[in-house]
Scaffold this motif. Structure first.
Motif, short mmCIF file in Angstrom:
data_model
loop_
_atom_site.label_atom_id
_atom_site.label_comp_id
_atom_site.label_asym_id
_atom_site.label_seq_id
_atom_site.Cartn_x
_atom_site.Cartn_y
_atom_site.Cartn_z
N ALA A 1 56.59 12.86 39.67
CA ALA A 1 56.43 13.80 40.04
C ALA A 1 57.42 14.47 38.87
CB ALA A 1 57.87 14.26 41.03
N SER A 2 56.41 15.27 38.54
CA SER A 2 57.21 16.44 36.59
C SER A 2 56.44 17.72 37.46
CB SER A 2 55.60 15.79 35.56
OG SER A 2 56.47 16.59 34.89
N LYS B 1 51.05 -1.67 36.64
CA LYS B 1 51.37 -1.60 38.03
C LYS B 1 50.22 0.13 37.81
CE LYS B 1 55.64 -3.48 37.00
NZ LYS B 1 57.17 -3.64 36.60
N PRO B 2 50.90 0.24 39.94
CA PRO B 2 50.25 1.40 40.27
C PRO B 2 50.61 3.26 40.39
CG PRO B 2 50.33 -0.27 42.38
CD PRO B 2 51.15 -0.46 40.35
N VAL B 3 50.47 4.25 39.32
CA VAL B 3 51.05 5.25 39.79
C VAL B 3 50.46 5.88 39.91
CG1 VAL B 3 52.04 6.96 37.83
CG2 VAL B 3 52.03 4.67 37.54
N SER B 4 51.10 7.44 40.46
CA SER B 4 50.55 8.44 41.28
C SER B 4 50.78 9.46 40.27
CB SER B 4 50.55 8.57 42.83
OG SER B 4 49.15 7.95 43.12
N ILE B 5 50.64 10.45 40.54
CA ILE B 5 50.83 11.98 39.87
C ILE B 5 50.64 13.03 40.97
CG2 ILE B 5 51.24 13.64 38.21
CD1 ILE B 5 49.42 10.89 36.44
N VAL B 6 51.90 13.91 40.62
CA VAL B 6 52.15 15.01 41.33
C VAL B 6 52.89 15.84 40.91
CG1 VAL B 6 52.42 14.49 44.27
CG2 VAL B 6 54.47 14.17 42.85
N ALA B 7 52.77 16.97 40.47
CA ALA B 7 53.35 17.96 39.96
C ALA B 7 53.41 19.85 40.44
CB ALA B 7 53.11 17.83 38.47
N ASN B 8 54.79 20.09 39.82
CA ASN B 8 54.35 21.83 40.18
C ASN B 8 54.57 22.63 39.74
OD1 ASN B 8 57.24 20.55 40.66
ND2 ASN B 8 57.42 22.51 41.46
N GLY B 9 53.91 23.73 39.10
CA GLY B 9 54.10 24.40 38.62
C GLY B 9 53.85 26.30 38.83
N HIS C 1 48.50 25.01 35.22
CA HIS C 1 49.06 24.10 34.03
C HIS C 1 48.94 22.98 34.60
CE1 HIS C 1 52.30 27.00 32.39
NE2 HIS C 1 51.63 27.08 31.70
N HIS C 2 48.02 22.76 34.98
CA HIS C 2 47.13 21.06 36.20
C HIS C 2 46.54 20.42 34.58
CE1 HIS C 2 42.84 21.52 35.86
NE2 HIS C 2 43.43 22.75 35.97
N LEU C 3 46.69 21.24 33.81
CA LEU C 3 46.12 20.53 32.73
C LEU C 3 46.92 19.73 31.55
CD1 LEU C 3 43.44 23.43 31.79
CD2 LEU C 3 42.85 20.93 32.65
N VAL C 4 48.21 20.04 32.50
CA VAL C 4 49.51 19.34 31.69
C VAL C 4 48.96 18.01 32.40
CG1 VAL C 4 51.97 18.97 31.34
CG2 VAL C 4 50.81 21.42 30.99
N THR D 1 50.74 20.96 42.59
CA THR D 1 51.34 22.66 43.42
C THR D 1 51.65 23.86 43.01
OG1 THR D 1 53.85 21.13 43.54
CG2 THR D 1 51.73 20.67 45.35
N HIS D 2 51.33 24.37 43.33
CA HIS D 2 51.59 26.49 43.05
C HIS D 2 52.65 26.75 43.81
CE1 HIS D 2 50.81 30.37 42.16
NE2 HIS D 2 51.27 30.25 41.18
N LYS D 3 53.86 27.71 42.26
CA LYS D 3 55.22 28.19 43.52
C LYS D 3 54.51 28.94 45.22
CE LYS D 3 54.69 32.44 41.09
NZ LYS D 3 55.62 32.83 40.18
#
Length: 187
Positions: free
Chosen positions: A76-77, A103-111, A116-119, A142-144
Motif C-alpha cells: 500500500a502506497s 511471490k504474489p503481490v497486489s498493490i493498493v494506493a491512494n492519492g 496519480h494512479h499512473l505511478v 483510491t482518491h480522497k
C-alpha cells in the motif's frame, strides 16, 4: 501462507485503512493465511548507503527478515508529488532480489488526484518486476473522495474492487505454492 501487508509510508492513515479492509476481504476468501500488517512508521529507518548489512540497526534487519519470510505481499502506497514515498523505495533497496521472487503481490494506493494512479504503472510495477514478483493485474487506486472525514472507505465501487483484488490475490498465492523460487538451470 504468511502474507505481509505493507503500509508504505510514515505519515497519514488512508493506506492503513485500505490494508485493514483488504485483510478482512482476504480472510473472507481464505481464513487459513497468516496476515500481518506492518506500518513503516513503526520502524527506525536508515538509508541504504552501501555499508555491510550487519551494520544497520535492528529495525532494518527485522524489516528485511519479515520480507524474506513472507510468502506474499499487499503493498500500500500513498502517492506524494507524483511518486511513491522515499521510505518505501528505501525499504525495497534493502531487499535481496530473491526476497520477493515468484511471490504474489497486489498493490493498493491512494492519492489526491485521479491521474496519480499512473505511478503504480510507472514506478511500483517496474520495481516489483525487477524482483520477479507475481503481480496481480488488478491494483486498486483510491482518491480522497472515496473516504469520509474519519478516513472510512465510503465508496461501494472501491469495496467491490478491493474484494476482487483479495479474490485474485488468493488465487495467485495458491498458484505460487508450486513455483520454485530458484531460477532454472537452462544449460
Amino acid at each position: 501462507m504468511k502474507i505481509l501487508l505493507v503500509d508504505g509510508t510514515v505519515i497519514g492513515t488512508k493506506t492503513g485503512v485500505i490494508l485493514e479492509q483488504v485483510k478482512d476481504y482476504i480472510e473472507e476468501v481464505n481464513s487459513e493465511y497468516t496476515l500481518e500488517i506492518i506500518h513503516l512508521s513503526n520502524y527506525e529507518h536508515q538509508f541504504v548507503d552501501g555499508r555491510p548489512f550487519e551494520n544497520y540497526n535492528d529495525d532494518m534487519k527485522l524489516l528485511v527478515s519479515k520480507f524474506d519470510q513472507a510468502d506474499g505481499f499487499i503493498i500500500a502506497s500513498p502517492i506524494f508529488q507524483g511518486s511513491i514515498p522515499g521510505v518505501l523505495k528505501n525499504t525495497f533497496d534493502f531487499l535481496h532480489p530473491k526476497s520477493m521472487r515468484y511471490k504474489p503481490v497486489s498493490i493498493v494506493a491512494n492519492g489526491g488526484t485521479y491521474q496519480h494512479h499512473l505511478v503504480i504503472e510507472n514506478q511500483l510495477k517496474p520495481i516489483l518486476d525487477y524482483f520477479r514478483c507475481l503481480v496481480t493485474p488488478n491494483y486498486v487506486y483510491t482518491h480522497k473522495s472515496h473516504f469520509d472525514e474519519n478516513n472510512v472507505i465510503i465508496d461501494n465501487d472501491v469495496h467491490d474492487r478491493l474484494r476482487e483484488l483479495a479474490r485474485v490475490f488468493v488465487q495467485y498465492a495458491e498458484m505460487s505454492k508450486n513455483l520454485s523460487k530458484e531460477p532454472m538451470d537452462v544449460r
